[in-house]
Design a protein around this motif. Structure first.
Motif, PDB file in Angstrom:
ATOM      1  N   LYS A   1       9.993 -45.770  33.768  1.00 42.58           N
ATOM      2  CA  LYS A   1      11.056 -44.779  33.642  1.00 42.58           C
ATOM      3  C   LYS A   1      10.450 -43.467  33.161  1.00 42.58           C
ATOM      4  CE  LYS A   1      14.664 -48.149  32.452  1.00 42.58           C
ATOM      5  NZ  LYS A   1      15.685 -48.549  31.450  1.00 42.58           N
ATOM      6  N   GLY A   2      11.048 -42.370  33.596  1.00 46.50           N
ATOM      7  CA  GLY A   2      10.599 -41.093  33.078  1.00 46.50           C
ATOM      8  C   GLY A   2       9.941 -40.185  34.091  1.00 46.50           C
ATOM      9  N   ALA A   3       9.268 -39.158  33.570  1.00 45.98           N
ATOM     10  CA  ALA A   3       8.759 -38.063  34.391  1.00 45.98           C
ATOM     11  C   ALA A   3       7.691 -38.497  35.383  1.00 45.98           C
ATOM     12  CB  ALA A   3       8.204 -36.963  33.480  1.00 45.98           C
ATOM     13  N   ALA A   4       6.830 -39.425  35.008  1.00 46.56           N
ATOM     14  CA  ALA A   4       5.745 -39.838  35.900  1.00 46.56           C
ATOM     15  C   ALA A   4       6.307 -40.518  37.150  1.00 46.56           C
ATOM     16  CB  ALA A   4       4.788 -40.775  35.174  1.00 46.56           C
TER      17      ALA A   4
ATOM     18  N   LEU B   1       4.867 -32.964  38.138  1.00 52.54           N
ATOM     19  CA  LEU B   1       4.768 -33.212  36.704  1.00 52.54           C
ATOM     20  C   LEU B   1       4.909 -31.919  35.907  1.00 52.54           C
ATOM     21  CD1 LEU B   1       1.890 -35.823  36.203  1.00 52.54           C
ATOM     22  CD2 LEU B   1       4.273 -36.081  35.515  1.00 52.54           C
ATOM     23  N   ASP B   2       4.333 -30.849  36.441  1.00 49.67           N
ATOM     24  CA  ASP B   2       4.354 -29.564  35.737  1.00 49.67           C
ATOM     25  C   ASP B   2       5.651 -28.794  35.933  1.00 49.67           C
ATOM     26  OD1 ASP B   2       1.781 -30.107  34.928  1.00 49.67           O
ATOM     27  OD2 ASP B   2       0.847 -28.962  36.556  1.00 49.67           O
ATOM     28  N   GLY B   3       6.503 -29.259  36.860  1.00 54.37           N
ATOM     29  CA  GLY B   3       7.750 -28.562  37.139  1.00 54.37           C
ATOM     30  C   GLY B   3       7.569 -27.302  37.951  1.00 54.37           C
ATOM     31  N   THR B   4       6.464 -27.227  38.697  1.00 57.20           N
ATOM     32  CA  THR B   4       6.175 -26.030  39.495  1.00 57.20           C
ATOM     33  C   THR B   4       6.238 -26.289  40.990  1.00 57.20           C
ATOM     34  OG1 THR B   4       3.788 -26.493  39.442  1.00 57.20           O
ATOM     35  CG2 THR B   4       4.700 -25.108  37.670  1.00 57.20           C
ATOM     36  N   ALA B   5       6.702 -27.469  41.387  1.00 61.54           N
ATOM     37  CA  ALA B   5       6.694 -27.837  42.805  1.00 61.54           C
ATOM     38  C   ALA B   5       7.774 -27.082  43.565  1.00 61.54           C
ATOM     39  CB  ALA B   5       6.904 -29.336  42.969  1.00 61.54           C
TER      40      ALA B   5
ATOM     41  N   PRO C   1       2.979 -40.381  31.832  1.00 63.83           N
ATOM     42  CA  PRO C   1       2.510 -39.081  32.330  1.00 63.83           C
ATOM     43  C   PRO C   1       1.025 -38.846  32.064  1.00 63.83           C
ATOM     44  CG  PRO C   1       4.615 -38.840  31.208  1.00 63.83           C
ATOM     45  CD  PRO C   1       4.128 -40.221  30.913  1.00 63.83           C
ATOM     46  N   HIS C   2       0.535 -39.299  30.906  1.00 65.57           N
ATOM     47  CA  HIS C   2      -0.895 -39.159  30.605  1.00 65.57           C
ATOM     48  C   HIS C   2      -1.716 -39.981  31.588  1.00 65.57           C
ATOM     49  CE1 HIS C   2       1.108 -38.830  26.476  1.00 65.57           C
ATOM     50  NE2 HIS C   2       0.760 -37.592  26.801  1.00 65.57           N
ATOM     51  N   LEU C   3      -1.271 -41.197  31.863  1.00 65.79           N
ATOM     52  CA  LEU C   3      -2.006 -42.058  32.785  1.00 65.79           C
ATOM     53  C   LEU C   3      -1.986 -41.492  34.196  1.00 65.79           C
ATOM     54  CD1 LEU C   3      -3.546 -44.616  33.450  1.00 65.79           C
ATOM     55  CD2 LEU C   3      -1.370 -45.851  33.573  1.00 65.79           C
ATOM     56  N   LEU C   4      -0.830 -40.981  34.630  1.00 61.11           N
ATOM     57  CA  LEU C   4      -0.744 -40.430  35.981  1.00 61.11           C
ATOM     58  C   LEU C   4      -1.674 -39.231  36.138  1.00 61.11           C
ATOM     59  CD1 LEU C   4       0.440 -40.354  38.784  1.00 61.11           C
ATOM     60  CD2 LEU C   4       2.422 -39.126  37.878  1.00 61.11           C
ATOM     61  N   ARG C   5      -1.697 -38.344  35.161  1.00 62.85           N
ATOM     62  CA  ARG C   5      -2.599 -37.185  35.239  1.00 62.85           C
ATOM     63  C   ARG C   5      -4.055 -37.651  35.332  1.00 62.85           C
ATOM     64  NH1 ARG C   5      -0.156 -32.375  34.427  1.00 62.85           N
ATOM     65  NH2 ARG C   5       1.896 -32.387  33.374  1.00 62.85           N
ATOM     66  N   ALA C   6      -4.388 -38.666  34.556  1.00 62.25           N
ATOM     67  CA  ALA C   6      -5.764 -39.165  34.564  1.00 62.25           C
ATOM     68  C   ALA C   6      -6.117 -39.777  35.915  1.00 62.25           C
ATOM     69  CB  ALA C   6      -5.951 -40.182  33.443  1.00 62.25           C
ATOM     70  N   LEU C   7      -5.189 -40.498  36.516  1.00 59.91           N
ATOM     71  CA  LEU C   7      -5.445 -41.112  37.825  1.00 59.91           C
ATOM     72  C   LEU C   7      -5.680 -40.058  38.899  1.00 59.91           C
ATOM     73  CD1 LEU C   7      -2.766 -43.967  37.802  1.00 59.91           C
ATOM     74  CD2 LEU C   7      -5.260 -44.257  37.702  1.00 59.91           C
ATOM     75  N   LEU C   8      -5.035 -38.903  38.749  1.00 57.51           N
ATOM     76  CA  LEU C   8      -5.137 -37.857  39.766  1.00 57.51           C
ATOM     77  C   LEU C   8      -6.397 -37.011  39.624  1.00 57.51           C
ATOM     78  CD1 LEU C   8      -1.438 -36.562  39.683  1.00 57.51           C
ATOM     79  CD2 LEU C   8      -2.450 -38.186  41.298  1.00 57.51           C
ATOM     80  N   ASP C   9      -7.174 -37.248  38.561  1.00 56.14           N
ATOM     81  CA  ASP C   9      -8.326 -36.397  38.265  1.00 56.14           C
ATOM     82  C   ASP C   9      -9.612 -36.854  38.944  1.00 56.14           C
ATOM     83  OD1 ASP C   9      -6.928 -34.614  36.753  1.00 56.14           O
ATOM     84  OD2 ASP C   9      -7.390 -35.551  34.836  1.00 56.14           O
ATOM     85  N   GLU C  10      -9.570 -37.967  39.667  1.00 55.15           N
ATOM     86  CA  GLU C  10     -10.800 -38.519  40.230  1.00 55.15           C
ATOM     87  C   GLU C  10     -10.543 -39.004  41.652  1.00 55.15           C
ATOM     88  OE1 GLU C  10     -13.985 -42.108  39.137  1.00 55.15           O
ATOM     89  OE2 GLU C  10     -12.642 -41.303  37.612  1.00 55.15           O
TER      90      GLU C  10
END
Length: 399
Positions: free
Chosen positions: A76-79, A204-208, A173-182
């Motif tokens: 649940k949540g933003a991610a 995630l950043d609300g800029t889409a 959200p922390h895990l999703l950002r980390a997964l997208l970094d590699e």
């Protein structure tokens, strides 16, 4: 396969901490230094880890970044919302994971020549550098779990993201950002769905910007039901629950999908009775949505894949969903009653095709779906309301 590491040959977890600037590699431990205090995941992330095990079921080996990403879709949540907004739902990711698992199985058969279509993963996820889950998350985790090197690095990096934000525990959200970094299997999984990591980060950043997939807004409801964002309302509650829990991919069973969509089309039009004109709409709707989601339509696809030939035939006649929908909403084509009850067309294929078109079996392909070709043919064998509508819009239909 080539390694996808970006740590310059460092340990599966320790190097990521140093590269991330979190000090996670301090002392040489898998998640040492400053990140050690961040090892504990919040309850939402604990659920993600459990769902990742479920996504891995049948594949064997350590938990990879692709399994962690699939696990996030159950949270649940933003991610989860960031992924779902781009089309990376539980239904979509599990469908691709099943296909990759099956293709990897094909690749182990020495009698089968691997082609692009049957190729497995390109990213290795550093599976050979897998580590004990306790090295990453401490002693509280399942002692039997192991993470690929890339998954371990992502979890360590997630701790670093949480620490910099001042969070008490690391979350989805922390895990999703980390997964997208590699460049890992999680990113490859998104790519198989036609999604970029940049697009998910923007969510995630609300800029889409507003996402567009080329579908008419009239088909967004059909698309959302395919992706698992919504459910078919006429199904009993327990079936809706089962569909949501299992992530059924309706595009892999087009005959059953058309049957469900038929009633939805009638409901949206406010029809007092369901007729073959709604079957026609459903065939076109599922066909057009499937074309925009080949990663879903390709599951369990035979060779050659003839499951959507009904929609192909209608398209060749010059029909599309918007045209038929407009004709029905405008009441511009007078229609006589169908010669038979609706169930006859939804459950009986023409004798020449021999295959019944009732609900199909599981996604393991044990009972092939006959597809929409026989169903379309059954609509044209008699002067059904669908046949009348096609004739009015295009002239007499041909094979």
């Amino acid at each position: 396969m080539t390694s996808e590491k970006r740590d310059g040959g460092m340990g599966a977890v320790g190097g990521a901490g140093a590269a991330d600037g979190t000090g996670a590699a301090g002392g040489g431990g898998a998640a040492g230094g400053a990140a050690a205090a961040m090892r504990e995941a919040d309850w939402n992330t604990v659920g993600i880890l459990g769902a990742a095990r479920g996504a891995q079921a049948g594949a064997g080996g350590p938990l990879g970044t692709e399994h962690l990403l699939a696990g996030i879709t159950t949270s649940k949540g933003a991610a989860r919302e960031a992924l779902a907004s781009e089309g990376a739902t539980k239904t979509a990711l599990l469908a691709v994971l099943r296909q990759r698992r099956d293709r990897d199985a094909v690749g182990t058969d020495p009698d089968v020549v691997r082609t692009d279509r049957t190729a497995g993963w390109r990213a290795s996820d550093d599976a050979e550098a897998n580590v004990d889950a306790r090295e990453v998350l401490g002693e509280s985790v399942d002692r039997s779990d192991r993470f690929t090197g890339a998954a371990a690095r992502a979890l360590t990096a997630a701790m670093g993201h949480a620490e910099r934000e001042g969070a008490a525990k690391f979350g989805a959200p922390h895990l999703l950002r980390a997964l997208l970094d590699e460049e890992n299997r999680a990113v490859e999984l998104l790519g198989a769905c036609g999604i970029t990591p940049q697009a998910v980060r923007a969510r995630l950043d609300g800029t889409a910007a507003c996402a567009t997939d080329g579908l008419t807004p009239l088909l967004h409801a059909t698309r959302d039901r395919l992706l698992g964002r919504d459910h078919y309302r006429h199904l009993p509650f327990w079936k809706r629950w089962l569909v949501k829990r299992s992530g059924i991919n309706w595009a892999s069973r087009p005959t059953r999908w058309v049957g469900l969509e038929t009633y939805e089309q009638a409901h949206r039009l406010g029809a007092e009775a369901v007729g073959t004109e709604h079957v026609l709409l459903a065939i076109l709707a599922t066909h057009e949505v499937a074309l925009r989601h080949p990663h879903l339509a390709g599951e369990n696809a035979p060779t050659p894949d003839l499951r959507y030939t009904g929609g192909d035939r209608l398209t060749r006649l010059g029909l599309d969903y918007a045209t038929v929908h407009r004709a029905l909403t405008d009441n511009s084509v007078p229609l006589l009653p169908d010669p038979r009850p609706l169930g006859h067309y939804l459950t009986t294929a023409p004798p020449s095709t021999a295959t019944a078109t009732g609900p199909t079996a599981s996604t393991d392909g044990s009972v092939p779906d006959p597809g929409t070709g026989p169903l379309t043919e059954s609509l044209l064998l008699e002067r059904t309301r669908a046949h009348q509508l096609i004739t009015a819009l295009t002239g007499p239909p041909t094979a």
